[in-house]
Scaffold this motif. Structure first.
Motif, PDB file in Angstrom:
ATOM      1  N   LEU A 103      23.351  97.057 -52.303  1.00  0.00           N
ATOM      2  CA  LEU A 103      23.412  98.498 -52.106  1.00  0.00           C
ATOM      3  C   LEU A 103      22.739  99.222 -53.267  1.00  0.00           C
ATOM      4  N   LEU A 104      22.262 100.426 -53.003  1.00  0.00           N
ATOM      5  CA  LEU A 104      21.492 101.159 -54.007  1.00  0.00           C
ATOM      6  C   LEU A 104      22.259 101.299 -55.317  1.00  0.00           C
ATOM      7  N   HIS A 105      23.521 101.664 -55.252  1.00  0.00           N
ATOM      8  CA  HIS A 105      24.259 101.894 -56.488  1.00  0.00           C
ATOM      9  C   HIS A 105      24.591 100.594 -57.220  1.00  0.00           C
ATOM     10  N   GLN A 110      16.083  96.664 -63.242  1.00  0.00           N
ATOM     11  CA  GLN A 110      15.191  95.502 -63.244  1.00  0.00           C
ATOM     12  C   GLN A 110      14.960  94.987 -61.818  1.00  0.00           C
ATOM     13  N   GLN A 111      16.013  94.980 -60.999  1.00  0.00           N
ATOM     14  CA  GLN A 111      15.851  94.539 -59.614  1.00  0.00           C
ATOM     15  C   GLN A 111      14.961  95.497 -58.837  1.00  0.00           C
ATOM     16  N   TYR A 172      13.616  97.320 -51.260  1.00  0.00           N
ATOM     17  CA  TYR A 172      12.706  96.616 -50.358  1.00  0.00           C
ATOM     18  C   TYR A 172      12.127  97.591 -49.330  1.00  0.00           C
ATOM     19  N   SER A 173      12.991  98.420 -48.741  1.00  0.00           N
ATOM     20  CA  SER A 173      12.522  99.393 -47.754  1.00  0.00           C
ATOM     21  C   SER A 173      11.551 100.387 -48.372  1.00  0.00           C
TER      22      SER A 173
END
Length: 297
Positions: A103-105, A110-111, A172-173
């Motif tokens: 999830l975004l949060h 780094q990811q 990714y999106s």
């Protein structure tokens, strides 16, 4: 005569998965292939070298490269090595990618950077370094790799309960959406040259996406096959001289399924209402729910 006879192709991320299938298909149809991939397995075996060896064992010509496409120096060295070895560059396929789920949060900086850098920056730098050679010869084929994961369908409103297909991650999106925008814009930029740009939306079982279940997205029925080898012929065609008039297209390919999508921002197929004058919030309160289909399910 093979459809790609005499062509020189460069495939990033070509050591495994879809990239490997495309590299093999290019060689089988007459092209010489440079394969760039930094991946090595637990025994230190380089994926690019293994794929190049397979192609040469089958009678083709291949070059293994191990450059990092997220750096300008790496992307430049990759292209220059290809041209030095084979004399020109006719086809670029940008398959290099990675995925981090979360999830975004929960994503770290780094990811996020890793995904954006390899997908979006890697596409940018690969195209940037390849284009001077293609422009000099006024010919070339660029096939980028996007994803239906760039956009996800959501219910018309929070009042409607519906199972939502979860994205791997917003990073990714975001990267794949950027690739779609870059690809269509670059196609317009190069419209008056002999270079075409098309964006592939593949659906296949690979090391990044090992799931083998149905992937019904955007109303597309589940594919009969998720074998990446089934996608390669579409890429061969888009890379061929026969596709000289096809550019700026978003192309879905999976198994025997093929879709050439129309303009994503074309009002046709969407709902539009025009008022002569300024809307009021109260008017929108009445109109918008019916426009988006809220409350109809």
């Amino acid at each position: 005569m093979p459809i790609l006879d005499g062509q020189v192709a460069l495939v990033t991320g070509g050591g495994r998965g879809l990239g490997r299938s495309i590299a093999h298909a290019f060689a089988a149809h007459g092209a010489v292939v440079a394969i760039d991939d930094v991946y090595r397995d637990e025994n230190g075996v380089a994926a690019a070298g293994a794929t190049a060896n397979e192609i040469e064992a089958a009678g083709g010509k291949a070059l293994a490269l191990f450059e990092d496409v997220t750096t300008g120096d790496g992307a430049r060295a990759m292209v220059e090595a290809t041209v030095e070895r084979f004399g020109r560059l006719d086809i670029l396929v940008t398959c290099a990618g990675n995925v981090t789920r979360g999830l975004l949060h929960e994503l770290t900086e780094q990811q996020w950077d890793s995904l954006i850098n390899l997908h979006l920056r890697g596409h940018f730098l690969s195209c940037k370094m390849a284009l001077p050679h293609m422009l000099e010869q006024n010919s070339g084929r660029i096939i980028t790799v996007g994803s239906r994961g760039a956009f996800f369908q959501v219910p018309a409103s929070k009042k409607i309960s519906r199972d939502i297909r979860k994205p791997p991650s917003t990073a990714y999106s975001a990267a794949k959406a950027g690739i779609l925008g870059m690809s269509t814009t670059l196609a317009v930029e190069l419209w008056e040259t002999g270079i075409t740009v098309n964006c592939l939306l593949p659906s296949a079982t690979t090391q990044l996406f090992p799931e083998t279940g149905a992937r019904m997205v955007g109303g597309v029925p589940a594919s009969a096959s998720l074998d990446p080898d089934d996608i390669a012929p579409t890429v061969v065609y888009l890379a061929s001289p026969d596709a000289a008039d096809i550019s700026g297209k978003i192309v879905y390919s999976s198994g025997g399924d093929l879709i050439f999508y129309g303009d994503q921002l074309d009002v046709r197929g969407s709902r539009m209402i025009r008022k002569l004058g300024r809307w009021t919030p109260e008017e929108l309160q009445e109109i918008v729910p019916s426009m988006v289909g809220a409350g109809n399910e």
